[in-house]
Design a protein around this motif. Structure first.
Motif, PDB file in Angstrom:
ATOM      1  N   ALA A  26       5.043 -13.617  -8.967  1.00  0.00           N
ATOM      2  CA  ALA A  26       5.608 -12.855  -7.996  1.00  0.00           C
ATOM      3  C   ALA A  26       5.131 -11.303  -8.018  1.00  0.00           C
ATOM      4  CB  ALA A  26       7.173 -13.005  -7.870  1.00  0.00           C
ATOM      5  N   VAL A  27       5.490 -11.041  -9.414  1.00  0.00           N
ATOM      6  CA  VAL A  27       4.965  -9.501  -9.688  1.00  0.00           C
ATOM      7  C   VAL A  27       3.589  -9.241  -9.597  1.00  0.00           C
ATOM      8  CG1 VAL A  27       4.970  -7.887 -11.477  1.00  0.00           C
ATOM      9  CG2 VAL A  27       7.121  -9.213 -11.101  1.00  0.00           C
ATOM     10  N   SER A  28       2.777 -10.144 -10.173  1.00  0.00           N
ATOM     11  CA  SER A  28       1.194 -10.026  -9.981  1.00  0.00           C
ATOM     12  C   SER A  28       0.859  -9.826  -8.347  1.00  0.00           C
ATOM     13  CB  SER A  28       0.731 -11.216 -10.612  1.00  0.00           C
ATOM     14  OG  SER A  28      -0.741 -11.191 -10.209  1.00  0.00           O
ATOM     15  N   GLN A  29       1.480 -10.802  -7.724  1.00  0.00           N
ATOM     16  CA  GLN A  29       0.833 -10.604  -6.238  1.00  0.00           C
ATOM     17  C   GLN A  29       1.678  -9.377  -5.779  1.00  0.00           C
ATOM     18  OE1 GLN A  29      -1.256 -12.779  -4.874  1.00  0.00           O
ATOM     19  NE2 GLN A  29      -1.031 -11.256  -3.256  1.00  0.00           N
ATOM     20  N   ALA A  30       2.606  -9.131  -6.038  1.00  0.00           N
ATOM     21  CA  ALA A  30       3.181  -7.988  -5.372  1.00  0.00           C
ATOM     22  C   ALA A  30       2.241  -6.548  -5.813  1.00  0.00           C
ATOM     23  CB  ALA A  30       4.605  -7.588  -5.807  1.00  0.00           C
ATOM     24  N   GLU A  31       1.993  -6.540  -7.251  1.00  0.00           N
ATOM     25  CA  GLU A  31       1.170  -5.644  -7.658  1.00  0.00           C
ATOM     26  C   GLU A  31      -0.189  -5.212  -6.994  1.00  0.00           C
ATOM     27  OE1 GLU A  31       1.862  -3.151  -9.729  1.00  0.00           O
ATOM     28  OE2 GLU A  31       3.810  -3.854 -10.570  1.00  0.00           O
ATOM     29  N   LYS A  32      -0.745  -6.525  -6.562  1.00  0.00           N
ATOM     30  CA  LYS A  32      -1.880  -6.555  -6.179  1.00  0.00           C
ATOM     31  C   LYS A  32      -1.783  -5.803  -4.714  1.00  0.00           C
ATOM     32  CE  LYS A  32      -4.076 -10.493  -7.984  1.00  0.00           C
ATOM     33  NZ  LYS A  32      -4.283 -12.161  -7.872  1.00  0.00           N
TER      34      LYS A  32
ATOM     35  N   MET B  37       6.276  -9.300   0.245  1.00  0.00           N
ATOM     36  CA  MET B  37       5.345 -10.265   0.597  1.00  0.00           C
ATOM     37  C   MET B  37       4.507 -10.850  -0.507  1.00  0.00           C
ATOM     38  SD  MET B  37       3.264  -9.029   4.095  1.00  0.00           S
ATOM     39  CE  MET B  37       3.158  -7.150   3.741  1.00  0.00           C
ATOM     40  N   GLY B  38       4.666  -9.993  -1.614  1.00  0.00           N
ATOM     41  CA  GLY B  38       4.238 -10.511  -2.955  1.00  0.00           C
ATOM     42  C   GLY B  38       4.957 -11.689  -3.300  1.00  0.00           C
TER      43      GLY B  38
END
Lengths: 158, 201
Positions: A26-32, B37-38
């Motif tokens: 989740a954190v990795s996607q949010a950072e992206k 969204m992430g």
């Protein structure tokens, strides 16, 4: 006075467990996602820095009249800078908030102390990420300045 | 009682969650939206003023609300307080995170007493937001309503009443220790806890 206690269903409770995204995912996607808006975010930060300068300049010779607006703008910078890897800029903006809140409480004002913060914000915005020592020294000076002002004006902001 | 350490190793399924985000500045709402969204949130409702937020909260059931303290016409603290007094239980009991930037001392009490489940300080980090949502999901605090406060019990940890005093709540634990329920450990067993042992890896 009587208090009523209840135990409403926690509507998030079932969402935590074995299903869904792990913290790392989740954190990795949010950072992206945040990276994808960093250009726009930095542009807003720069607008806010310009706005601070404008507010300070436009209110001369009585910059204290712009205190509320400057506080709000500085607060906006403090809240966002850290998200875009400009934590030191955020800390300097936070220091300016401390200073302005103190002035608001005491009714005092010191234009030089505000000017010093505005200059520091400009420097920290452009400082390369590896210039940690310089940023640290600058922030330490701002902290001292705010403390000094608090002593002069009778304590921290309420 | 919930601890931050309880959030490690948890997965979060927000695949059909509906989240309300309220704040005055579009750029800050963009940041919150991108973070959510992430995390897999598909439905995010944005509001830029408190009146609109109250109206929208009453029309839909949200799983979570993130409210910025800087808001107009009412500030974020007042908005949370108003939400906690709404007639619809799905608004009143909605998990609410209040997000603050610079906080004046006078605002600290407002933040504590407005009825938010959690207060977060800006700048938000993705890790902190994720952890706090997990923390909220595990939150088992009671909901309190009285003349001066409506919201989750402000005590995260209950240590019981002060020593020598009787608690005022029905669930206050006594400081008095009861009888042992098992036999005492033998001296050998106690020594066993302290004796050094060679670790074989």
């Amino acid at each position: 006075m009587e208090a009523k206690f209840s135990k409403p269903t926690n509507r998030l409770a079932w969402r935590v467990g074995d299903k869904g995204l792990s913290r790392a995912e989740a954190v990795s996607q949010a950072e992206k996602n945040l990276k994808s808006i960093s250009h726009a975010g930095l542009a807003v930060l720069d607008e806010n820095l310009d706005q601070l300068e404008c507010l300070f300049a436009a209110a001369q010779p009585r910059p204290e009249t712009a205190l509320q607006d400057m506080y709000a703008t500085s607060n906006a910078i403090a809240g966002v800078a850290g998200v875009f890897d400009l934590a030191n800029l955020g800390r300097a903006a936070y220091s300016l908030c401390d200073l302005l809140a103190g002035f608001e409480t005491s009714g005092a004002f010191n234009a030089s102390a505000v000017r010093a913060h505005l200059d520091a914000l400009r420097v920290l915005r452009r400082l390369p990420p590896n210039a940690r020592a310089e940023a640290g020294a600058l922030l330490a000076n701002l902290t001292q300045l705010v403390k000094h002002m608090e002593q002069l004006t009778g304590g921290p902001a309420n | 009682m919930i601890r931050l350490s309880d959030t490690t190793g948890s997965k979060l399924d927000l695949s059909n969650a509906n989240v309300l985000i309220v704040g005055e500045r579009a750029s800050e709402l963009d940041i919150l939206a991108q973070m959510l969204m992430g995390f897999g949130v598909p439905r995010i409702q944005r509001c830029e003023n408190s009146d609109e937020a109250i109206a929208i909260a009453g029309n839909d059931s949200f799983d979570l609300a993130l409210v910025d303290a800087v808001l107009t016409p009412a500030d974020g603290y007042s908005l949370v307080t108003t939400m906690r007094r709404q007639p619809q239980t799905f608004v009143r009991h909605m998990p609410i995170v209040l997000i603050c930037g610079h906080v004046r001392r006078s605002d600290v009490v407002k933040a504590r007493d407005c009825g938010a489940n959690l207060v977060l300080r800006k700048p938000l980090s993705t890790q902190v937001l994720f952890n706090r949502i997990v923390l909220l999901a595990r939150d088992q605090r009671q909901f309190v309503e009285c003349d001066t406060y409506a919201g989750p019990d402000r005590r995260f940890q209950s240590f019981g009443p002060p020593v020598g005093m009787k608690g005022r709540r029905h669930d206050d634990l006594s400081a008095h220790l009861g009888r042992a329920t098992e036999a005492n450990l033998s001296q050998d067993a106690i020594d066993g806890f302290f004796s050094a042992k060679k670790a074989s890896l």
